[in-house]
Motif scaffolding. Sequence first.
Motif, PDB file in Angstrom:
ATOM      1  N   UNK A  80      10.090 -71.437   8.599  1.00 37.64           N
ATOM      2  CA  UNK A  80      10.181 -72.166   7.342  1.00 37.64           C
ATOM      3  C   UNK A  80      11.114 -73.365   7.352  1.00 37.64           C
ATOM      4  N   UNK A  81      12.140 -73.330   8.202  1.00 38.17           N
ATOM      5  CA  UNK A  81      13.072 -74.461   8.250  1.00 38.17           C
ATOM      6  C   UNK A  81      13.751 -74.516   9.615  1.00 38.17           C
ATOM      7  N   UNK A  82      14.517 -75.568   9.824  1.00 43.45           N
ATOM      8  CA  UNK A  82      15.135 -75.819  11.133  1.00 43.45           C
ATOM      9  C   UNK A  82      16.166 -74.754  11.523  1.00 43.45           C
ATOM     10  N   UNK A 108      16.471 -71.625  10.694  1.00 47.54           N
ATOM     11  CA  UNK A 108      15.802 -70.367  11.023  1.00 47.54           C
ATOM     12  C   UNK A 108      15.087 -70.456  12.364  1.00 47.54           C
ATOM     13  N   UNK A 109      14.465 -71.616  12.641  1.00 38.26           N
ATOM     14  CA  UNK A 109      13.765 -71.804  13.912  1.00 38.26           C
ATOM     15  C   UNK A 109      14.742 -71.772  15.078  1.00 38.26           C
ATOM     16  N   UNK A 110      15.905 -72.412  14.924  1.00 40.08           N
ATOM     17  CA  UNK A 110      16.928 -72.374  15.971  1.00 40.08           C
ATOM     18  C   UNK A 110      17.346 -70.939  16.240  1.00 40.08           C
ATOM     19  N   UNK A 111      17.589 -70.185  15.175  1.00 41.90           N
ATOM     20  CA  UNK A 111      18.020 -68.792  15.327  1.00 41.90           C
ATOM     21  C   UNK A 111      16.957 -67.954  16.027  1.00 41.90           C
ATOM     22  N   UNK A 112      15.682 -68.159  15.668  1.00 38.88           N
ATOM     23  CA  UNK A 112      14.605 -67.407  16.316  1.00 38.88           C
ATOM     24  C   UNK A 112      14.540 -67.707  17.810  1.00 38.88           C
ATOM     25  N   UNK A 113      14.569 -68.983  18.162  1.00 42.29           N
ATOM     26  CA  UNK A 113      14.452 -69.358  19.567  1.00 42.29           C
ATOM     27  C   UNK A 113      15.666 -68.904  20.377  1.00 42.29           C
ATOM     28  N   UNK A 160      16.814 -77.881  20.457  1.00 37.16           N
ATOM     29  CA  UNK A 160      16.858 -78.975  19.492  1.00 37.16           C
ATOM     30  C   UNK A 160      15.798 -80.033  19.789  1.00 37.16           C
ATOM     31  N   UNK A 161      15.628 -80.372  21.057  1.00 35.45           N
ATOM     32  CA  UNK A 161      14.632 -81.379  21.429  1.00 35.45           C
ATOM     33  C   UNK A 161      13.220 -80.894  21.096  1.00 35.45           C
ATOM     34  N   UNK A 162      12.953 -79.643  21.392  1.00 35.53           N
ATOM     35  CA  UNK A 162      11.634 -79.071  21.091  1.00 35.53           C
ATOM     36  C   UNK A 162      11.369 -79.076  19.583  1.00 35.53           C
ATOM     37  N   UNK A 163      12.336 -78.631  18.810  1.00 30.08           N
ATOM     38  CA  UNK A 163      12.137 -78.559  17.367  1.00 30.08           C
ATOM     39  C   UNK A 163      11.966 -79.945  16.749  1.00 30.08           C
ATOM     40  N   UNK A 190       0.391 -74.446  21.967  1.00 34.70           N
ATOM     41  CA  UNK A 190      -0.644 -75.444  22.241  1.00 34.70           C
ATOM     42  C   UNK A 190      -0.064 -76.844  22.318  1.00 34.70           C
ATOM     43  N   UNK A 191       1.221 -76.973  22.001  1.00 31.07           N
ATOM     44  CA  UNK A 191       1.912 -78.252  22.117  1.00 31.07           C
ATOM     45  C   UNK A 191       3.034 -78.158  23.130  1.00 31.07           C
ATOM     46  N   UNK A 192       4.155 -78.823  22.827  1.00 33.47           N
ATOM     47  CA  UNK A 192       5.284 -78.854  23.760  1.00 33.47           C
ATOM     48  C   UNK A 192       5.940 -77.492  23.941  1.00 33.47           C
ATOM     49  N   UNK A 193       5.638 -76.555  23.046  1.00 36.80           N
ATOM     50  CA  UNK A 193       6.209 -75.217  23.163  1.00 36.80           C
ATOM     51  C   UNK A 193       5.854 -74.509  24.448  1.00 36.80           C
ATOM     52  N   UNK A 194       4.788 -74.933  25.103  1.00 38.10           N
ATOM     53  CA  UNK A 194       4.403 -74.304  26.371  1.00 38.10           C
ATOM     54  C   UNK A 194       5.513 -74.458  27.407  1.00 38.10           C
ATOM     55  N   UNK A 195       6.328 -75.497  27.288  1.00 40.91           N
ATOM     56  CA  UNK A 195       7.412 -75.738  28.242  1.00 40.91           C
ATOM     57  C   UNK A 195       8.563 -74.755  28.072  1.00 40.91           C
ATOM     58  N   UNK A 196       8.561 -73.993  26.988  1.00 38.80           N
ATOM     59  CA  UNK A 196       9.612 -73.001  26.759  1.00 38.80           C
ATOM     60  C   UNK A 196       9.316 -71.675  27.441  1.00 38.80           C
ATOM     61  N   UNK A 197       8.110 -71.544  28.005  1.00 36.06           N
ATOM     62  CA  UNK A 197       7.635 -70.235  28.443  1.00 36.06           C
ATOM     63  C   UNK A 197       7.612 -70.094  29.959  1.00 36.06           C
ATOM     64  N   UNK A 198       7.786 -68.848  30.406  1.00 38.78           N
ATOM     65  CA  UNK A 198       7.616 -68.503  31.807  1.00 38.78           C
ATOM     66  C   UNK A 198       6.240 -67.918  32.086  1.00 38.78           C
ATOM     67  N   UNK A 199       5.688 -67.155  31.122  1.00 32.16           N
ATOM     68  CA  UNK A 199       4.403 -66.493  31.357  1.00 32.16           C
ATOM     69  C   UNK A 199       3.767 -66.076  30.037  1.00 32.16           C
ATOM     70  N   UNK A 200       2.426 -66.010  30.053  1.00 25.54           N
ATOM     71  CA  UNK A 200       1.639 -65.515  28.923  1.00 25.54           C
ATOM     72  C   UNK A 200       0.649 -64.502  29.467  1.00 25.54           C
ATOM     73  N   UNK A 201       0.579 -63.331  28.840  1.00 24.72           N
ATOM     74  CA  UNK A 201      -0.382 -62.294  29.243  1.00 24.72           C
ATOM     75  C   UNK A 201      -1.256 -61.950  28.044  1.00 24.72           C
TER      76      UNK A 201
END
Length: 201
Positions: free
Chosen positions: A92-94, A96-101, A145-148, A163-174
Amino acid sequence: MVLSPAVPHGRALVLGSTSVYRRELLTRLRLPFAVEPPHVDESPLAGETPEQLARRLAAAKAAAVARLHPAAIVIGSDQVADLDGEPLGKPGNHPNAVAQLQRMSGRTVIFQTALTVMCQETGFAQHDLAPVRVRFRTLDEAEIEAYLRAEQPYDCAGSARSEGAGIALLDAIESDDPTALVGLPLIRTCRMLRAAGLRVF
């Protein structure tokens, strides 16, 4: 998966969602469809697991729209990020997103994507779940911060826009249904629409 009798051909298709991501995914199937906001309270119930929450909301969304369009085939879907049994919804906001990540950094999160297809007029209903295991890289404050700033994924469960730049945050998807992570598991959707009597191809 919970099954009910099949629906005859020739019915309208309605997506019960306000998500632009689900709308874009369903467009891939080249089927005509309408969009109807479901107006469902998405607050979790006491003691509800992420899987239970996703399943309940997907069914509630489909049922709410099916009441408005009883002759149509209705799709309802919901996604909840599952961090060790704790549900993480849309930030919902910046802040909260920082805390989640920060919490997901270096950990595995299961994105529970639930799907319901139903037709009120005939009593057809199918329910399914497409869990996606996502392993996050260890993230530093600058990366977050850069991603958000780039993506502003405040309407995405767990702040993850893969599906966007968030893919760069990940090591693997199953996953056995890859689009589930974006919000609508299209393999399961096609299977359930066929069961409802709607030809995809």
